[in-house]
Scaffold this motif. Structure first.
Motif, short mmCIF file in Angstrom:
data_model
loop_
_atom_site.label_atom_id
_atom_site.label_comp_id
_atom_site.label_asym_id
_atom_site.label_seq_id
_atom_site.Cartn_x
_atom_site.Cartn_y
_atom_site.Cartn_z
N UNK A 132 -78.74 -1.03 -54.12
CA UNK A 132 -79.16 -1.61 -52.85
C UNK A 132 -78.80 -3.09 -52.77
N UNK A 133 -78.57 -3.53 -51.56
CA UNK A 133 -78.24 -4.93 -51.31
C UNK A 133 -79.43 -5.83 -51.67
N UNK A 134 -80.64 -5.33 -51.46
CA UNK A 134 -81.84 -6.10 -51.79
C UNK A 134 -81.89 -6.37 -53.30
N UNK A 135 -81.64 -5.34 -54.10
CA UNK A 135 -81.64 -5.50 -55.57
C UNK A 135 -80.54 -6.45 -56.00
N UNK A 136 -79.37 -6.29 -55.40
CA UNK A 136 -78.23 -7.13 -55.77
C UNK A 136 -78.56 -8.60 -55.45
N UNK A 137 -79.09 -8.87 -54.26
CA UNK A 137 -79.42 -10.24 -53.86
C UNK A 137 -80.48 -10.82 -54.79
N UNK A 138 -81.51 -10.06 -55.09
CA UNK A 138 -82.59 -10.52 -55.98
C UNK A 138 -82.03 -10.89 -57.36
N UNK A 139 -81.15 -10.06 -57.89
CA UNK A 139 -80.60 -10.31 -59.22
C UNK A 139 -79.56 -11.42 -59.21
N UNK A 140 -78.83 -11.57 -58.13
CA UNK A 140 -77.90 -12.71 -58.01
C UNK A 140 -78.71 -14.00 -58.04
N UNK A 141 -79.84 -14.02 -57.36
CA UNK A 141 -80.69 -15.22 -57.35
C UNK A 141 -81.23 -15.53 -58.75
N UNK A 142 -81.53 -14.49 -59.52
CA UNK A 142 -81.99 -14.70 -60.89
C UNK A 142 -80.89 -15.35 -61.73
N UNK A 143 -79.65 -14.88 -61.56
CA UNK A 143 -78.52 -15.45 -62.29
C UNK A 143 -78.34 -16.91 -61.89
N UNK A 144 -78.44 -17.19 -60.60
CA UNK A 144 -78.29 -18.56 -60.10
C UNK A 144 -79.33 -19.47 -60.76
N UNK A 145 -80.57 -19.02 -60.83
CA UNK A 145 -81.63 -19.82 -61.45
C UNK A 145 -81.34 -20.09 -62.92
#
Length: 157
Positions: A132-145
């Protein structure tokens, strides 16, 4: 060259496996000690890697998809047909456009590129499996942090 053999499936700790006869593995060329193979277990196709065992013959681990596909169980003697797989098993995981855009927006693309290649691949592989795009976005944000924490010089938009 394809080889056939029969072997009884046994367990090493929690992993089902079989011993591959030396008459077969002696004709194959290991890559960093391991032998990539393709074959069939009871006519069910698989790709796997033969693992060296000190003082013994190579071991073929029989995973759940292999057991279920061949409809066999632990303790059974089954027929294997194997051959060395010379095709590259390395799978490429592309840099997702959405991930690249977010990295660029946060000035972290160069930081990501400086990570060890194995770490980059691990992140890209994980992101590629998310549905899902929601999961992808959430995990991309974790990588960014995580990248921000490891690189205090980056600007926070």
């Amino acid at each position: 060259m394809a080889f056939s053999f029969k072997a009884k499936i046994y367990k090493v700790e929690i992993n089902p496996c079989v011993k591959v006869p030396r008459r077969i593995t002696d004709t194959m060329k290991p890559q960093k000690g391991y032998i990539p193979i393709k074959g069939k277990i009871q006519n069910h196709p698989f790709k796997q890697t033969l693992v060296p065992v000190k003082g013994e013959s190579y071991r073929l681990f029989v995973n759940d998809p292999m057991l279920k596909g061949a409809k066999v169980a632990l303790g059974e003697t089954v027929h294997f047909s194997i051959e060395q797989n010379f095709a590259s098993r390395k799978r490429e995981f592309p840099l997702l456009k959405s991930f690249k855009d977010v990295l660029s927006t946060h000035n972290l693309l160069s930081v990501f590129k400086k990570l060890a290649l194995s770490r980059q691949k691990e992140i890209l592989k994980y992101l590629s499996y998310l549905k899902s795009e929601v999961s992808r976005t959430r995990n991309i944000n974790k990588v960014i942090e995580q990248l921000r924490k490891n690189n205090p010089k980056t600007s926070i938009p």
